[in-house]
Design an enzyme around this catalytic site. Structure first.
Site, mmCIF file in Angstrom:
data_model
loop_
_atom_site.group_PDB
_atom_site.id
_atom_site.type_symbol
_atom_site.label_atom_id
_atom_site.label_comp_id
_atom_site.label_asym_id
_atom_site.label_seq_id
_atom_site.Cartn_x
_atom_site.Cartn_y
_atom_site.Cartn_z
ATOM 1 N N ASN A 52 0.846 -1.197 0.000
ATOM 2 C CA ASN A 52 0.000 0.000 0.000
ATOM 3 C C ASN A 52 0.882 1.247 0.000
ATOM 4 O OD1 ASN A 52 0.640 -0.777 2.700
ATOM 5 N ND2 ASN A 52 -1.063 0.387 3.534
ATOM 6 N N GLU A 54 0.382 5.200 0.670
ATOM 7 C CA GLU A 54 -0.552 6.224 1.157
ATOM 8 C C GLU A 54 -0.137 7.615 0.694
ATOM 9 O OE1 GLU A 54 -1.122 5.615 5.384
ATOM 10 O OE2 GLU A 54 -2.298 3.803 4.969
ATOM 11 N N GLU A 65 -2.940 -4.691 -3.050
ATOM 12 C CA GLU A 65 -3.439 -5.582 -4.112
ATOM 13 C C GLU A 65 -3.480 -4.857 -5.448
ATOM 14 O OE1 GLU A 65 -4.697 -4.906 -1.142
ATOM 15 O OE2 GLU A 65 -5.960 -6.529 -0.390
HETATM 16 N N1 THU Z 1 -5.186 -1.613 2.599
HETATM 17 C C1 THU Z 1 -4.585 -2.416 1.663
HETATM 18 O O1 THU Z 1 -3.521 -2.095 1.126
HETATM 19 N N2 THU Z 1 -5.213 -3.579 1.341
HETATM 20 C C2 THU Z 1 -6.325 -4.068 1.958
HETATM 21 O O2 THU Z 1 -6.772 -5.154 1.632
HETATM 22 C C3 THU Z 1 -6.957 -3.293 3.027
HETATM 23 C C4 THU Z 1 -6.451 -1.914 3.210
HETATM 24 C C5 THU Z 1 -4.480 -0.388 3.008
HETATM 25 C C6 THU Z 1 -5.083 0.906 2.573
HETATM 26 C C7 THU Z 1 -4.541 1.859 3.620
HETATM 27 O O3 THU Z 1 -3.246 2.286 3.231
HETATM 28 C C8 THU Z 1 -4.404 1.018 4.874
HETATM 29 O O4 THU Z 1 -4.420 -0.334 4.420
HETATM 30 C C9 THU Z 1 -5.505 1.226 5.886
HETATM 31 O O5 THU Z 1 -6.751 1.096 5.306
#
Ligand code: THU
Length: 148
Positions: A52, A54, A65
């Protein structure tokens, strides 16, 4: 470029889980401190990792994903067999199960077969659950809805 390892025969869930955990270490999550990694296996046996990413404006955040899917598609891949996902608070010693968000399910459904594509919800290389995309995302909207 795909990430270094390849998987040509049976899906090795433990290795995919391990690669998701490895990708998780590269997560950029200074706002939520929730670090997620993914490892996406193509039909040709290549593996693309994602984390992820941000953003201070929050909404541009990209999940692990989708990072993996977009990396793969941008390299010419369109056929996928499985994805492993691992996530939890930064520095957590043990992880709870993390399941792809709705947006990621929609993106996976664009390219992956609901009946056969597998989603590995990994807490560790030894502790994971395997579901099909169809189990996670029944009755999704897709290209078939736009025809006729
Ligand atoms: N997040 C993911 O990368 N994948 C998931 O399946 C759930 C959520 C991330 C998005 C954000 O950066 C952090 O987790 C909190 O929601």
């Amino acid at each position: 470029m795909p990430d270094s390892r390849e998987m040509n025969r049976e899906i090795d869930y433990a290795t995919l889980a391990e690669l998701a955990l490895e990708a998780r270490k590269r997560s950029y999550a200074p706002y939520s401190r929730f670090c997620v990694g993914a490892a996406l296996l193509t039909e040709s046996g290549r593996i693309y990792q994602g984390c992820n990413v941000e953003n201070a404006a929050y909404t541009p955040t990209n999940c692990a994903e989708r990072t993996a899917v977009f990396k793969a598609v941008s390299e010419g891949e369109r056929r996928f067999r499985a994805i492993a996902v691992a996530g939890g608070e930064k520095g957590a010693e043990t992880l709870a199960e993390v399941s792809p968000c709705g947006v990621c399910r929609q993106v996976l459904a664009e390219f992956c077969d609901a009946e056969t594509f597998e989603v590995i919800l990994a807490r560790s290389p030894k502790d994971y659950r395997v579901l099909t995309l169809g189990e996670l995302f029944p009755l999704g909207f897709g290209a078939q809805n736009l025809q006729g």
